[in-house]
Design an enzyme around this catalytic site. Structure first.
Site, PDB file in Angstrom:
ATOM      1  N   ARG A 178       0.815  -1.197   0.000  1.00 48.52           N
ATOM      2  CA  ARG A 178       0.000   0.000   0.000  1.00 48.52           C
ATOM      3  C   ARG A 178       0.861   1.263   0.000  1.00 48.52           C
ATOM      4  O   ARG A 178       2.030   1.230   0.355  1.00 48.52           O
ATOM      5  CB  ARG A 178      -0.930   0.014   1.223  1.00 48.52           C
ATOM      6  N   LYS A 323      -8.312  -2.368   2.026  1.00 50.41           N
ATOM      7  CA  LYS A 323      -8.072  -1.495   3.169  1.00 50.41           C
ATOM      8  C   LYS A 323      -8.815  -0.172   3.042  1.00 50.41           C
ATOM      9  O   LYS A 323      -9.157   0.457   4.047  1.00 50.41           O
ATOM     10  CB  LYS A 323      -6.576  -1.255   3.343  1.00 50.41           C
ATOM     11  N   HIS A 342      -9.522  -4.041  13.829  1.00 48.81           N
ATOM     12  CA  HIS A 342      -8.499  -4.687  12.996  1.00 48.81           C
ATOM     13  C   HIS A 342      -7.986  -5.888  13.781  1.00 48.81           C
ATOM     14  O   HIS A 342      -6.986  -5.811  14.487  1.00 48.81           O
ATOM     15  CB  HIS A 342      -7.370  -3.709  12.699  1.00 48.81           C
ATOM     16  N   SER A 360       1.437  -6.539  11.472  1.00 49.68           N
ATOM     17  CA  SER A 360       2.005  -7.521  10.555  1.00 49.68           C
ATOM     18  C   SER A 360       3.212  -8.211  11.183  1.00 49.68           C
ATOM     19  O   SER A 360       4.101  -7.570  11.742  1.00 49.68           O
ATOM     20  CB  SER A 360       2.427  -6.816   9.262  1.00 49.68           C
ATOM     21  N   LYS A 364      -1.031 -12.851  14.052  1.00 50.28           N
ATOM     22  CA  LYS A 364      -2.485 -12.701  14.169  1.00 50.28           C
ATOM     23  C   LYS A 364      -3.239 -13.735  13.327  1.00 50.28           C
ATOM     24  O   LYS A 364      -4.152 -14.403  13.817  1.00 50.28           O
ATOM     25  CB  LYS A 364      -2.887 -11.286  13.760  1.00 50.28           C
ATOM     26  N   THR A 365      -2.839 -13.856  12.062  1.00 53.79           N
ATOM     27  CA  THR A 365      -3.509 -14.815  11.180  1.00 53.79           C
ATOM     28  C   THR A 365      -3.226 -16.249  11.614  1.00 53.79           C
ATOM     29  O   THR A 365      -4.134 -17.088  11.668  1.00 53.79           O
ATOM     30  CB  THR A 365      -3.050 -14.600   9.726  1.00 53.79           C
ATOM     31  N   ASP A 379      -8.971 -10.844   9.970  1.00 54.23           N
ATOM     32  CA  ASP A 379      -8.417  -9.495   9.847  1.00 54.23           C
ATOM     33  C   ASP A 379      -9.350  -8.349  10.245  1.00 54.23           C
ATOM     34  O   ASP A 379      -8.912  -7.416  10.896  1.00 54.23           O
ATOM     35  CB  ASP A 379      -7.947  -9.274   8.408  1.00 54.23           C
ATOM     36  N   ARG A 444       1.327 -12.415  -1.134  1.00 56.21           N
ATOM     37  CA  ARG A 444       0.026 -12.587  -0.478  1.00 56.21           C
ATOM     38  C   ARG A 444      -0.847 -13.596  -1.213  1.00 56.21           C
ATOM     39  O   ARG A 444      -0.696 -13.819  -2.415  1.00 56.21           O
ATOM     40  CB  ARG A 444      -0.722 -11.247  -0.442  1.00 56.21           C
TER      41      ARG A 444
END
Length: 714
Positions: A178, A323, A342, A360, A364-365, A379, A444
């Site tokens: 991004r 996003k 988030h 990141s 988390k994932t 997410d 990704r």
């Protein structure tokens, strides 16, 4: 004319540019933007060079014989004609007489399709002059299936390939992450006093006129194409609070990406979709005009909350759409007293729900994807009076160093229908090399959430029992787990801490603290304390417990300590889910005042207190030397002492005492070094929090004072 925000553009009254025009001066924004997952542009100088990075040379490829294909039969349903008038109105340029043609599949296979009448724009109707543009037809490919989008991508978009697993590999162009400094929000009467502006805010302002200039540029470009792709989809699995979105894009890759990431309507829902609540015009590679006011590069991602529209120029990175819509939800949901988050979320078989916050690289994932629990989402979520609901219909997982052994669910989800961004694969076998970073480290995979076997469908759950804040502490001073008070939860939620390790960026020699408010500062629209106050209220109302879990280093900072094993972190998370950790005995740490358990089943007790942690990797490397060495006078012994004891050379006959000495020295180098590092991190927390000190929550500001008191004390 002047602009405030990330960059200031002014027309100079004194100086003159070419042809007598006033000079345009661009000033860069002084304040930095909070950390996110943005990445540096690709270093390839040409498209061919970029494509060469994507494919690894191996055996020669087999020649492909292209045969004739049967055409699709065009749909003549009156329902579709009526529905597509809305699409035409959404896409049509304000200076064109006719709307685009709408077809179901590949326009090259279509017979002549009747024109769709133009619907006038609700804001204003400009004077229309007849020109060649009015004779141009644009085919609108509406809600194509994944198979149709595969065909479009492979046939027309260079850099699109089917990998050995069946996933579609694509390239996002020069931008592989991004561009937060190019994201702008229209500042007007409706947003002036509502959004978070100023230092620390991700909201870079622009005016309505500039937005319309960029919008017209994007829509004109889309209308100049032979075809565009339109997705009509939903956000938020809570049926009472879902949002209808329309995405107009130039690439099949973007359409398939959003097909996976948004919630897919049923045929019946699509039939009655109507006018969207929010629309994205994604012009992809087509740049903005850098001489337009507020522009500081050829990339611009613009949000107009009043018009409920978003414009993307100069970047093909698909994550901007995902996003961007998340930012919209961060604005719309709090207006309904719904907390946008988030976070990841999963649910146990007994119905207990946990939220996972983390930047990141914090896990988390990985941690929210648990074989023994149902996945609600990885997410983006909303917490309303009905409970928790996933905003999205898919997952967007990092692929770097992905392995089947460590993350089998994500590995198995990469199949037909999945979009793989910027990965490198074998040219002959099409097998992906997930360790390869030739294009970018930010590789990704975007796939529908139902590709995860234990996903809960629909993606809704009851109120959370545990709120888990994840931090990858590369300084090695935070405990692996600590129980937080309500005020501490808000303090660490607003802080949003993690750390970059040395070597991840050029010039980084030691760990660097990174703070992102609410664990997603790049996406929030309101002041962080407003989200924190909502979180506190909901946790208090529903009896949720806050936890801080360190997935980073122990026994020393990065380079001297070792990273906490994923197996230990999973044991800690399991103890949180089961409720057994609430019953543990706790001790309080200095500086941060964290409550840490003295014992957790399956986790070595010595790692629970950072200062007492042994660096097991160094101990294991030392023990083989003890087996070889018979006397304390050999050169091997001297090497060990000089290497691990900082130059101290001694002779000890008792081997057991030698091992004990090594264990002592393989903890933090000394308590003083640990304390200095702890105070350093505490100071970084305090400095970061200064941005939020003057913002009072409520009339008396008592809650603000409680949050400040929950921070480090020294």
């Amino acid at each position: 004319m002047a602009a405030n925000g990330a960059g200031r553009v002014t027309l100079s009254k004194g100086g003159a540019g070419r042809n007598g025009l006033p000079k345009i001066h661009t000033e860069k924004r002084a304040e930095g933007i909070c950390h996110d997952d943005s990445t540096t542009p690709v270093k390839a100088q040409t498209i061919d060079e970029l494509h060469s990075l994507q494919r690894k040379k191996s055996a020669p490829t087999t020649p492909i014989n292209v045969g004739a294909q049967a055409p699709f039969a065009p749909s003549e349903d009156e329902r579709r004609k009526q529905q597509l008038q809305s699409i035409s109105a959404s896409l049509a340029s304000l200076t064109r007489e006719t709307g685009p043609k709408v077809v179901k599949g590949d326009p090259a296979r279509q017979s002549e399709t009747p024109r769709v009448s133009h619907v006038s724009h609700p804001y204003f109707t400009p004077t229309i002059d007849v020109s060649d543009s009015s004779l141009k037809f644009t085919h609108v490919l509406y809600n194509l299936s994944p198979a149709e989008l595969y065909e479009q991508a492979i046939k027309y978009e260079k850099g699109s390939f089917i990998t050995s697993s069946g996933a579609l590999a694509t390239l996002s162009g020069a931008k592989t992450g991004r561009s937060p400094k190019d994201k702008r929000v229209v500042r007007d009467e409706s947003t002036e006093d509502v959004l978070w502006w100023g230092k620390g805010s991700p909201n870079i302002e622009m005016d309505e006129h500039t937005f319309m200039v960029n919008r017209e540029r994007a829509v004109d470009y889309l209308n100049s194409l032979e075809k565009v792709f339109v997705n009509d989809q939903f956000l938020n699995w809570d049926p009472e609070n879902r949002i209808k979105v329309r995405i107009v894009s130039a690439r099949a890759y973007h359409s398939l990406f959003m097909h996976n990431m948004c919630i897919r309507p049923t045929p019946e829902e699509l039939e009655n979709f109507g006018t969207p609540d929010f629309t994205i015009y994604n012009a992809g590679q087509f740049p903005c005009n850098r001489y337009t006011h507020y522009m500081t590069s050829s990339t611009s991602i613009d949000l107009n909350l009043g018009r409920r529209e978003m414009v993307i120029l100069g970047t093909q990175y698909a994550g901007e759409m995902k996003k961007g819509l998340f930012s919209v939800m961060h604005y719309l949901m709090p207006l309904r007293q719904i907390l946008s988050l988030h976070s990841g979320c999963n649910m146990g078989k007994d119905g207990d729900v946990a939220l996972f916050f983390g930047l990141s690289g914090t896990g988390k994932t990985t941690l929210s994807t648990d074989h023994n629990r149902y996945l609600i989402g990885d997410d983006e979520h909303c917490w309303s009076d009905n409970g928790v609901s996933n905003i999205e219909g898919g997952c967007y997982a990092k692929c770097i160093d992905l392995s089947k052994e460590k993350e089998p669910d994500i590995w198995n989800a990469i199949r037909f229908g999945t979009v793989l961004e910027n990965v490198v694969f074998d040219e002959h076998t099409r097998e992906v090399d997930y360790s390869e970073k030739s294009v970018t480290e930010n590789t990704r995979a975007a796939y529908p959430i139902e590709y995860i076997p234990n996903a809960q469908l629909p993606c809704v759950a009851s109120h959370p029992k545990n709120v888990i804040l994840l931090a990858c502490d590369a300084f090695g001073v935070l405990p692996p787990v600590s129980k937080l008070s309500l005020a501490q939860t808000m303090y660490h939620f607003i802080s949003g801490y993690t750390a970059l390790v040395a070597g991840t960026e050029e010039g980084v020699k030691e760990p660097q603290a990174t703070f992102s408010a609410c664990f997603g500062a790049a996406f929030i629209m309101l002041h962080p304390t407003k989200y924190a106050a909502m979180l506190s209220s909901k946790m208090q109302k529903h009896g949720a417990t806050g936890w801080l879990v360190n997935t980073g280093w122990s026994g020393g900072s990065y380079g001297s300590g070792s990273r906490i094993k994923l197996a230990y972190t999973r044991k800690i998370i399991d103890a949180i889910h089961s409720g057994s950790l609430l019953k543990a005995k706790y001790e309080k740490t200095e500086v941060f005042g964290l409550e840490i358990p003295t014992e957790i089943e399956g986790v070595p007790s010595e790692i629970l207190e950072p200062m007492n942690t042994v660096c097991l990797q160094k101990l294991l490397s030392f023990l083989p030397c003890l087996c070889i060495c018979k006397t304390p006078h050999t050169h091997i012994y001297i090497y060990i002492y000089t290497h691990y004891l900082g130059g101290l050379v001694v002779c000890i006959d008792d081997v057991f005492f030698t091992i004990a000495m090594c264990i002592f020295w393989m903890q933090w180098p000394d308590k003083k070094a640990y304390k200095e590092t702890l105070l350093k991190l505490g100071g970084l927390f305090k400095n970061n929090f200064e941005v939020f000190v003057n913002h009072k929550i409520g009339k008396d500001g008592k809650l603000t004072d409680e949050i400040l008191a929950a921070g480090p004390v020294f």
